[in-house]
Scaffold this motif. Structure first.
Motif, PDB file in Angstrom:
ATOM      1  N   TRP A 110       0.836  -1.198   0.000  1.00 27.58           N
ATOM      2  CA  TRP A 110       0.000   0.000   0.000  1.00 27.58           C
ATOM      3  C   TRP A 110       0.871   1.248   0.000  1.00 27.58           C
ATOM      4  O   TRP A 110       0.607   2.207  -0.724  1.00 27.58           O
ATOM      5  N   CYS A 111       1.931   1.252   0.812  1.00 32.16           N
ATOM      6  CA  CYS A 111       2.846   2.393   0.873  1.00 32.16           C
ATOM      7  C   CYS A 111       3.578   2.585  -0.456  1.00 32.16           C
ATOM      8  O   CYS A 111       3.752   3.712  -0.922  1.00 32.16           O
ATOM      9  N   LEU A 112       3.996   1.481  -1.060  1.00 29.91           N
ATOM     10  CA  LEU A 112       4.681   1.573  -2.354  1.00 29.91           C
ATOM     11  C   LEU A 112       3.756   2.127  -3.437  1.00 29.91           C
ATOM     12  O   LEU A 112       4.202   2.828  -4.337  1.00 29.91           O
ATOM     13  N   GLU A 113       2.479   1.825  -3.335  1.00 29.76           N
ATOM     14  CA  GLU A 113       1.510   2.334  -4.303  1.00 29.76           C
ATOM     15  C   GLU A 113       1.186   3.808  -4.059  1.00 29.76           C
ATOM     16  O   GLU A 113       1.074   4.594  -4.996  1.00 29.76           O
ATOM     17  N   ASN A 114       1.046   4.190  -2.786  1.00 29.43           N
ATOM     18  CA  ASN A 114       0.604   5.536  -2.455  1.00 29.43           C
ATOM     19  C   ASN A 114       1.726   6.544  -2.246  1.00 29.43           C
ATOM     20  O   ASN A 114       1.491   7.748  -2.363  1.00 29.43           O
ATOM     21  N   GLY A 115       2.937   6.087  -1.959  1.00 31.69           N
ATOM     22  CA  GLY A 115       4.068   6.999  -1.796  1.00 31.69           C
ATOM     23  C   GLY A 115       4.269   7.925  -2.984  1.00 31.69           C
ATOM     24  O   GLY A 115       4.320   9.151  -2.828  1.00 31.69           O
ATOM     25  N   PRO A 116       4.337   7.370  -4.208  1.00 25.50           N
ATOM     26  CA  PRO A 116       4.539   8.257  -5.356  1.00 25.50           C
ATOM     27  C   PRO A 116       3.342   9.172  -5.634  1.00 25.50           C
ATOM     28  O   PRO A 116       3.510  10.276  -6.159  1.00 25.50           O
ATOM     29  N   LEU A 117       2.143   8.743  -5.265  1.00 29.67           N
ATOM     30  CA  LEU A 117       0.962   9.589  -5.477  1.00 29.67           C
ATOM     31  C   LEU A 117       1.017  10.822  -4.580  1.00 29.67           C
ATOM     32  O   LEU A 117       0.715  11.940  -5.019  1.00 29.67           O
TER      33      LEU A 117
ATOM     34  N   ASN B 255       8.833  14.531   0.311  1.00 33.52           N
ATOM     35  CA  ASN B 255       9.097  13.266   0.982  1.00 33.52           C
ATOM     36  C   ASN B 255       7.819  12.877   1.710  1.00 33.52           C
ATOM     37  O   ASN B 255       7.034  13.748   2.114  1.00 33.52           O
ATOM     38  N   VAL B 256       7.614  11.576   1.907  1.00 32.06           N
ATOM     39  CA  VAL B 256       6.386  11.104   2.544  1.00 32.06           C
ATOM     40  C   VAL B 256       6.735  10.121   3.656  1.00 32.06           C
ATOM     41  O   VAL B 256       7.561   9.227   3.462  1.00 32.06           O
ATOM     42  N   GLU B 257       6.101  10.308   4.807  1.00 31.28           N
ATOM     43  CA  GLU B 257       6.224   9.356   5.901  1.00 31.28           C
ATOM     44  C   GLU B 257       4.824   8.857   6.247  1.00 31.28           C
ATOM     45  O   GLU B 257       3.947   9.652   6.570  1.00 31.28           O
ATOM     46  N   PHE B 258       4.625   7.536   6.137  1.00 34.11           N
ATOM     47  CA  PHE B 258       3.393   6.896   6.589  1.00 34.11           C
ATOM     48  C   PHE B 258       3.686   6.387   8.003  1.00 34.11           C
ATOM     49  O   PHE B 258       4.590   5.575   8.193  1.00 34.11           O
ATOM     50  N   VAL B 259       2.927   6.857   8.984  1.00 37.00           N
ATOM     51  CA  VAL B 259       3.264   6.621  10.392  1.00 37.00           C
ATOM     52  C   VAL B 259       2.142   5.878  11.105  1.00 37.00           C
ATOM     53  O   VAL B 259       0.981   6.285  11.044  1.00 37.00           O
ATOM     54  N   ARG B 260       2.510   4.799  11.781  1.00 34.44           N
ATOM     55  CA  ARG B 260       1.599   4.091  12.686  1.00 34.44           C
ATOM     56  C   ARG B 260       2.032   4.397  14.109  1.00 34.44           C
ATOM     57  O   ARG B 260       3.203   4.260  14.453  1.00 34.44           O
ATOM     58  N   VAL B 261       1.104   4.822  14.942  1.00 25.81           N
ATOM     59  CA  VAL B 261       1.398   5.081  16.344  1.00 25.81           C
ATOM     60  C   VAL B 261       1.184   3.770  17.095  1.00 25.81           C
ATOM     61  O   VAL B 261       0.056   3.299  17.234  1.00 25.81           O
ATOM     62  N   LEU B 262       2.270   3.161  17.545  1.00 24.32           N
ATOM     63  CA  LEU B 262       2.189   1.909  18.294  1.00 24.32           C
ATOM     64  C   LEU B 262       1.969   2.171  19.777  1.00 24.32           C
ATOM     65  O   LEU B 262       1.355   1.369  20.474  1.00 24.32           O
ATOM     66  N   ALA B 263       2.502   3.297  20.258  1.00 28.14           N
ATOM     67  CA  ALA B 263       2.320   3.764  21.641  1.00 28.14           C
ATOM     68  C   ALA B 263       2.695   5.243  21.630  1.00 28.14           C
ATOM     69  O   ALA B 263       3.256   5.735  20.645  1.00 28.14           O
ATOM     70  N   ARG B 264       2.409   5.950  22.711  1.00 27.83           N
ATOM     71  CA  ARG B 264       2.716   7.390  22.721  1.00 27.83           C
ATOM     72  C   ARG B 264       4.204   7.674  22.530  1.00 27.83           C
ATOM     73  O   ARG B 264       4.576   8.759  22.118  1.00 27.83           O
ATOM     74  N   ASP B 265       5.046   6.695  22.812  1.00 28.29           N
ATOM     75  CA  ASP B 265       6.483   6.892  22.653  1.00 28.29           C
ATOM     76  C   ASP B 265       7.089   5.919  21.649  1.00 28.29           C
ATOM     77  O   ASP B 265       8.291   5.661  21.670  1.00 28.29           O
TER      78      ASP B 265
ATOM     79  N   GLU C 151       3.828  12.006  -3.138  1.00 34.86           N
ATOM     80  CA  GLU C 151       5.033  12.756  -3.532  1.00 34.86           C
ATOM     81  C   GLU C 151       4.730  13.749  -4.652  1.00 34.86           C
ATOM     82  O   GLU C 151       5.213  14.881  -4.634  1.00 34.86           O
ATOM     83  N   ARG C 152       3.908  13.352  -5.605  1.00 32.95           N
ATOM     84  CA  ARG C 152       3.638  14.172  -6.788  1.00 32.95           C
ATOM     85  C   ARG C 152       2.279  14.879  -6.748  1.00 32.95           C
ATOM     86  O   ARG C 152       1.831  15.420  -7.741  1.00 32.95           O
ATOM     87  N   ASP C 153       1.631  14.884  -5.580  1.00 32.61           N
ATOM     88  CA  ASP C 153       0.333  15.541  -5.462  1.00 32.61           C
ATOM     89  C   ASP C 153       0.451  17.027  -5.801  1.00 32.61           C
ATOM     90  O   ASP C 153       1.498  17.643  -5.568  1.00 32.61           O
TER      91      ASP C 153
ATOM     92  N   ARG D  16      11.429  11.657  -1.861  1.00 29.89           N
ATOM     93  CA  ARG D  16      11.175  12.222  -3.190  1.00 29.89           C
ATOM     94  C   ARG D  16      12.393  11.994  -4.076  1.00 29.89           C
ATOM     95  O   ARG D  16      13.535  12.191  -3.658  1.00 29.89           O
ATOM     96  N   GLY D  17      12.100  11.504  -5.260  1.00 32.72           N
ATOM     97  CA  GLY D  17      13.158  11.251  -6.228  1.00 32.72           C
ATOM     98  C   GLY D  17      13.889   9.936  -6.038  1.00 32.72           C
ATOM     99  O   GLY D  17      14.631   9.511  -6.907  1.00 32.72           O
ATOM    100  N   SER D  18      13.700   9.262  -4.902  1.00 35.33           N
ATOM    101  CA  SER D  18      14.409   8.008  -4.630  1.00 35.33           C
ATOM    102  C   SER D  18      13.475   6.824  -4.433  1.00 35.33           C
ATOM    103  O   SER D  18      13.853   5.693  -4.670  1.00 35.33           O
ATOM    104  N   GLY D  19      12.286   7.074  -3.919  1.00 37.00           N
ATOM    105  CA  GLY D  19      11.357   5.982  -3.635  1.00 37.00           C
ATOM    106  C   GLY D  19      11.504   5.498  -2.205  1.00 37.00           C
ATOM    107  O   GLY D  19      11.948   6.232  -1.323  1.00 37.00           O
ATOM    108  N   ALA D  20      11.133   4.251  -1.982  1.00 38.89           N
ATOM    109  CA  ALA D  20      11.184   3.676  -0.630  1.00 38.89           C
ATOM    110  C   ALA D  20      12.633   3.575  -0.168  1.00 38.89           C
ATOM    111  O   ALA D  20      13.502   3.116  -0.904  1.00 38.89           O
TER     112      ALA D  20
END
Length: 103
Positions: free
Chosen positions: A15-22, A34-44, A24-26, A53-57
């Motif tokens: 999903w990240c590989l599919e949506n990262g470039p979208l 640059n894009v960071e997809f973040v999951r909060v596992l705990a407050r810390d 990036e170029r929005d 951007r320009g490099s991919g994952a």
């Protein structure tokens, strides 16, 4: 060095590989971002998938880690509070590759 930090419930690699470039170029980012997809596992503890951007994952991004920490600090509910201590609060940011960085 612009970053788009997106907090997500789930972030499968495909999903990240599919949506990262979208993202990036929005159109909101005429010079791309640059894009960071973040999951909060705990407050810390945050898990981050990095799309540069320009490099991919990529396995890591120092400015992305900083952008992620800043975005988390201002968007957490309830907000993070200053402890009054001079030493910073520690938090772990782990990229999707299991590489860990602690700040």
């Amino acid at each position: 060095n612009p970053h788009a930090v997106l907090f997500v419930q789930e972030a499968p690699r495909a999903w990240c590989l599919e949506n990262g470039p979208l993202v990036e170029r929005d159109a909101h980012f005429p010079m791309r971002t640059n894009v960071e997809f973040v999951r909060v596992l705990a407050r810390d503890h945050l898990e981050v998938f990095v799309w540069e951007r320009g490099s991919g994952a990529t396995l890591a991004c120092g400015t992305g880690a900083c952008a992620t920490a800043a975005a988390a600090a201002v968007s957490m509910t309830p907000p993070l509070k200053r402890s009054g201590r001079r030493t910073p609060t520690r938090a772990t940011i782990r990229t999707a590759s299991s590489w860990a960085w602690t700040a």
